[in-house]
Design a protein around this motif. Structure first.
Motif: not given
Length: 316
Positions: A85-99
């Motif tokens: 919910t409140i940790y901004p770096p998590f979403d891009p990190a998930i996306q980059h790991n999936l990429i």
């Protein structure tokens, strides 16, 4: 008949003596096998499974890592709620790991298989080609990161100088968050392809040549032989390649940390785990929750595939 039986009699070991020898060998073999299997198992449990289980337990706590265990405060699922919910770096990190994971499946895995099939044809200088293609695997990911900076540097990099962008219309490969992930992926794939190539090459060497000859006699061409004979025989290697591809894509850390410490478009889960556990603001519980999420993601890809393979083996 009597002479033959008499001649054969000395070669026959009495049942009692034979059983005694088997018992002695069995005890010794059990001790040797117990040591060979037990010691690595204890080391794995002590240095892999115990820390992994400890991380899962600590993910439900709030602890700075300083002081004794009495300072640990149990917070339940609060760390996981904050991550989502409140940790901004998590979403891009998930996306980059999936990429990273998708690219590793689509580029190094099939390209490594292609290289292995070509080298398996015993072409001229195949040993030299094999050594050259495997050489990047020997290099550390940190060194690959330094090489990435040299190749994709805006002003002095190899790519911009070759394309004429070093003086005018400079392309900032490393500074642009929309480009740097792809530049890093190119170098990571270059290293991973040699690893996959060696695995598949070992698998191809173990395929029975008589199976290929039988397929050729039945009129099968090269593609048909590979599809119906070679590919099924590579099934164990496919499992190894799958597991290694997932692990290598999810544990990627050194190459991005060397470039910009995993920021500005190069966020990865492994970097977030390190920043929270060993960073200036040490948050053992929060970092352990991130590590647990990383573990769950890796198991989500590996476990279903292994289950399906075990089921197929039981049916076969």
């Amino acid at each position: 008949m009597t002479a033959v039986e008499g001649a054969a009699a000395p070669r026959t070991t009495p049942p009692k003596t034979k059983r005694r020898k088997l018992r002695q060998l069995t005890v010794r073999d059990r001790v040797i096998l117990g040591l060979m299997a037990g010691i690595p198992t204890l080391i794995t449990v002590a240095f892999v499974w115990v820390p992994a289980l400890a991380s899962i337990v600590l993910s439900f706590s709030s602890w700075s890592g300083f002081g004794d265990f009495s300072t640990i405060q149990w917070v339940g699922t609060e760390n996981y709620k904050n991550i989502f919910t409140i940790y901004p770096p998590f979403d891009p990190a998930i996306q980059h790991n999936l990429i990273w994971l998708a690219v590793f499946f689509l580029v190094p895995a099939p390209f490594g298989l292609f290289l292995a099939t070509q080298l398996d044809k015993q072409i001229r200088f195949s040993r030299i080609y094999q050594s050259v293609l495997f050489l990047p695997v020997v290099l550390s990911m940190a060194l690959i990161g330094f090489m990435t900076e040299l190749i994709f540097s805006p002003t002095q990099g190899l790519i911009n100088n070759l394309t004429g962008h070093a003086d005018h219309h400079v392309i900032d490969w490393m500074g642009n968050p929309h480009l740097n992930i792809w530049a890093v992926m190119i170098m990571a794939c270059w290293r991973q392809a040699g690893y996959v190539m060696v695995l598949y090459l070992a698998g191809l060497k173990s395929v029975d040549p008589s199976l290929k000859e039988a397929a050729a006699l039945d009129g099968a061409n090269g593609k048909q032989t590979f599809r119906h004979v070679v590919w099924p025989a590579l099934r164990p290697i496919n499992v190894v390649v799958l597991v290694i591809t997932i692990i290598e894509s999810l544990r990627a850390f050194d190459i991005v940390y060397v470039i910009n410490k995993g920021t500005n478009g190069l966020e990865l889960l492994s970097v977030l785990v390190t920043d929270n556990i060993v960073g200036e603001a040490s948050r053992i519980g929060f970092g352990s929750a991130l590590a647990t999420i990383l573990l769950v993601i890796s198991l989500a890809f590996i476990v279903p595939y292994l289950i399906s393979m075990f089921r197929e083996d039981e049916r076969g």
